[in-house]
Design an enzyme around this catalytic site. Sequence first.
Site, PDB file in Angstrom:
ATOM      1  N   ASP A 293      -7.972   8.191   0.761  1.00 15.77           N
ATOM      2  CA  ASP A 293      -8.438   7.049   1.562  1.00 15.77           C
ATOM      3  C   ASP A 293      -8.157   7.241   3.055  1.00 15.77           C
ATOM      4  O   ASP A 293      -8.619   6.459   3.889  1.00 15.77           O
ATOM      5  CB  ASP A 293      -7.791   5.743   1.084  1.00 15.77           C
ATOM      6  CG  ASP A 293      -8.656   5.043   0.032  1.00 15.77           C
ATOM      7  OD1 ASP A 293      -9.785   5.492  -0.205  1.00 15.77           O
ATOM      8  OD2 ASP A 293      -8.192   4.042  -0.542  1.00 15.77           O
TER       9      ASP A 293
ATOM     10  N   ASN B 280      -6.521   4.254  -6.806  1.00 18.48           N
ATOM     11  CA  ASN B 280      -7.693   4.801  -6.106  1.00 18.48           C
ATOM     12  C   ASN B 280      -8.774   5.194  -7.111  1.00 18.48           C
ATOM     13  O   ASN B 280      -9.540   4.344  -7.527  1.00 18.48           O
ATOM     14  CB  ASN B 280      -7.328   5.967  -5.178  1.00 18.48           C
ATOM     15  CG  ASN B 280      -8.415   6.176  -4.127  1.00 18.48           C
ATOM     16  OD1 ASN B 280      -9.253   5.318  -3.931  1.00 18.48           O
ATOM     17  ND2 ASN B 280      -8.406   7.310  -3.453  1.00 18.48           N
TER      18      ASN B 280
ATOM     19  N   THR C  51      -4.403  -0.774  -7.156  1.00 16.74           N
ATOM     20  CA  THR C  51      -5.201   0.419  -7.460  1.00 16.74           C
ATOM     21  C   THR C  51      -4.381   1.691  -7.546  1.00 16.74           C
ATOM     22  O   THR C  51      -3.267   1.775  -7.014  1.00 16.74           O
ATOM     23  CB  THR C  51      -6.281   0.611  -6.370  1.00 16.74           C
ATOM     24  OG1 THR C  51      -7.211   1.593  -6.788  1.00 16.74           O
ATOM     25  CG2 THR C  51      -5.677   1.030  -5.049  1.00 16.74           C
TER      26      THR C  51
ATOM     27  N   SER D  67      -7.612   0.710   3.560  1.00 21.82           N
ATOM     28  CA  SER D  67      -8.105   0.253   2.259  1.00 21.82           C
ATOM     29  C   SER D  67      -9.268  -0.718   2.448  1.00 21.82           C
ATOM     30  O   SER D  67      -9.468  -1.261   3.535  1.00 21.82           O
ATOM     31  CB  SER D  67      -6.961  -0.466   1.541  1.00 21.82           C
ATOM     32  OG  SER D  67      -7.428  -1.061   0.349  1.00 21.82           O
TER      33      SER D  67
ATOM     34  N   GLY E  32     -13.834  -1.806  -6.373  1.00 23.87           N
ATOM     35  CA  GLY E  32     -15.144  -1.247  -6.029  1.00 23.87           C
ATOM     36  C   GLY E  32     -15.161  -0.429  -4.755  1.00 23.87           C
ATOM     37  O   GLY E  32     -16.232  -0.223  -4.178  1.00 23.87           O
TER      38      GLY E  32
ATOM     39  N   ARG F  41       0.850  -1.185   0.000  1.00 24.45           N
ATOM     40  CA  ARG F  41       0.000   0.000   0.000  1.00 24.45           C
ATOM     41  C   ARG F  41       0.894   1.247   0.000  1.00 24.45           C
ATOM     42  O   ARG F  41       1.977   1.237   0.584  1.00 24.45           O
ATOM     43  CB  ARG F  41      -0.840  -0.045   1.270  1.00 24.45           C
ATOM     44  CG  ARG F  41      -1.834   1.091   1.445  1.00 24.45           C
ATOM     45  CD  ARG F  41      -3.015   0.928   0.573  1.00 24.45           C
ATOM     46  NE  ARG F  41      -4.158   1.725   1.027  1.00 24.45           N
ATOM     47  CZ  ARG F  41      -5.166   2.032   0.234  1.00 24.45           C
ATOM     48  NH1 ARG F  41      -5.192   1.630  -1.022  1.00 24.45           N
ATOM     49  NH2 ARG F  41      -6.187   2.722   0.696  1.00 24.45           N
TER      50      ARG F  41
ATOM     51  N   THR G  43     -10.192   0.130  -9.033  1.00 27.20           N
ATOM     52  CA  THR G  43      -9.201  -0.793  -8.527  1.00 27.20           C
ATOM     53  C   THR G  43      -9.310  -1.989  -9.450  1.00 27.20           C
ATOM     54  O   THR G  43     -10.251  -2.069 -10.230  1.00 27.20           O
ATOM     55  CB  THR G  43      -9.575  -1.109  -7.052  1.00 27.20           C
ATOM     56  OG1 THR G  43      -9.457   0.084  -6.299  1.00 27.20           O
ATOM     57  CG2 THR G  43      -8.764  -2.201  -6.428  1.00 27.20           C
TER      58      THR G  43
END
Length: 564
Positions: A414, A392, A390, A443, A464, A97, A372
């Site tokens: 996020d 985002n 992703t 996330s 999603g 991430r 994503t």
Amino acid sequence: MNLSIYFFSVVVFVFSTGLHSATQEGAFSSKGMVVSRSSLASNAGLEIMRQGGNAVDAAVATAFALAVTYPSAGNLGGGGFALVRVPDGRIFSLDHRETAPNASHRDMYLDEAGEPNKYLSRFSALSSGVPGTVDGLLTLLNRFGSMPREKVMLPAIRLARDGFLVDFFLSRHIKKYGKKLKDYESSEKKFSRNGVSLSAGELWIQPDLAKTLIAISENGRDGFYDGAVAKLIVTEMKARGGIISLEDLKNYRSVWRDPVGIDYRGNQIWTMGPPSSGLLILQMLNMLEPFDLQKLGWGGSKLIHLMIEAEKRAYSDRAEHLGDPDFFDVPLEILTSKKYAEKRFQDFKWDRLSESEKISHGNIKDRDSRETTHFSVMGSDGMAVSFTTTLNSPYGNKIVVPGAGFLLNNEMDDFSIKANVMNQFNLIGREANSIEPNKRMLSSMSPTIVVKDGLPILVTGSPGGSTIITTVLQVIINFLDHKMPLNEAVGFPRFHHQWKPDTILHERGTFSPDTRENLEKLGYTAFRAWSFGGGIGDANSISFDGSLIHGVKDPRASGAAAGL
Ligand code: GLY
């Protein structure tokens, strides 16, 4: 089984390589399978498997190819999570991430009046977290791959350097975001020709991206986090008020974390722990386990009510208790325990809904995270990879790094940019997910593997945003409880509730008129039919029965299940 590659959806057939034939059922193989949002990326993984690569080699090849062929979510400038099941049965999870740059701070998106500036957190250079994808993919390859990086990256390099024909779906998608992709000269250069967005049938060559991929192939992580590419990122940051520094890039490291798992009716459900919120799936399964879901029947109002009540409680916990575990003490064991689920669900009523305003997070007295993409890979040796990645938003913050040819993420959105203020997925958060330097933003990406009797029977996940979690939940319940074949488990209509806003989002055909009437009698008033293209999620999944690998491309979007 001989080479057999099948598509779940006939429409994706249009831009296949010619090796494919279409079926409603999906693809079957006993040797290996790759299912992704791009047929070219699935084929990149398949090519590596044909050369003797394992599932991790194929996954890394697929992910690099997605950065070329599906640029709205496939990426070099973003991040993700990978769950890996190795042939001896152990499960590993890799967190790659993005992180908040070192110069970030808690109130960086608030104006003088203390109000959040959503343009800054979503569309500016300041919206980017330090990218994790390249480090993640190389870390994965180093530990579990069997092939050299140069070989695994070759299909992606070829696609960028020699080009590929833009298909209808990609062209339509780029046109949809075309206006925003023209805000930056470098983005317009990548996605348009003479001011017109790329058209179907056009040969798309991406020379800058090819250069970046070659730099990574030749120099490993230094080809991205140091040297010319890193300098291009930082130059763009400085030109546009971003704060990612050379130090941030050099310091970025992905992290191996313990996956989180529970037993659900004799199946071991493994998913990504924080800073993902995949554990909500486990919480909800724990709340649902005491009930006979099969008997309640797919699509029945009782089952839908039951599931929504579990969803409300789990999403409420997300807002309070989940964040980067390196910065916030996430009560992981309690949240995933059966005892906690029982307590959390004790006020459930069959004849009445719980008002979302009255639902709060669970008290844990004993102790002190829309675009994503998900792909699944499996080899004949039982090695499996569940991978979600992703930028985002679609095409991230829409900024292509000039000269480097890839898009930057807008993942900072996020974080909870202000307590109880909704992010772009209408998710709220508080202290646990506040911005701190080097912290990872929460996330919803939930790559998941289900094991039964030592076999990886299901590999799944989805894009999603907030709907990832309920999409994966429904695939699992359809497959395990309703005993659907994978194509049905993935293809059947979906609904989603995330506590706040207090609305049931649903695809067409999810609720029969009777079901809807029954739900209204229970007090549900806010329904919102999915009105965009596709549907909720894109759960590209694989199942395994001990001899046959079944790959299913979610029919809601293009792509391919490619079997060896
Ligand atoms: N950016 C969407 C997520 O990570 O949940």
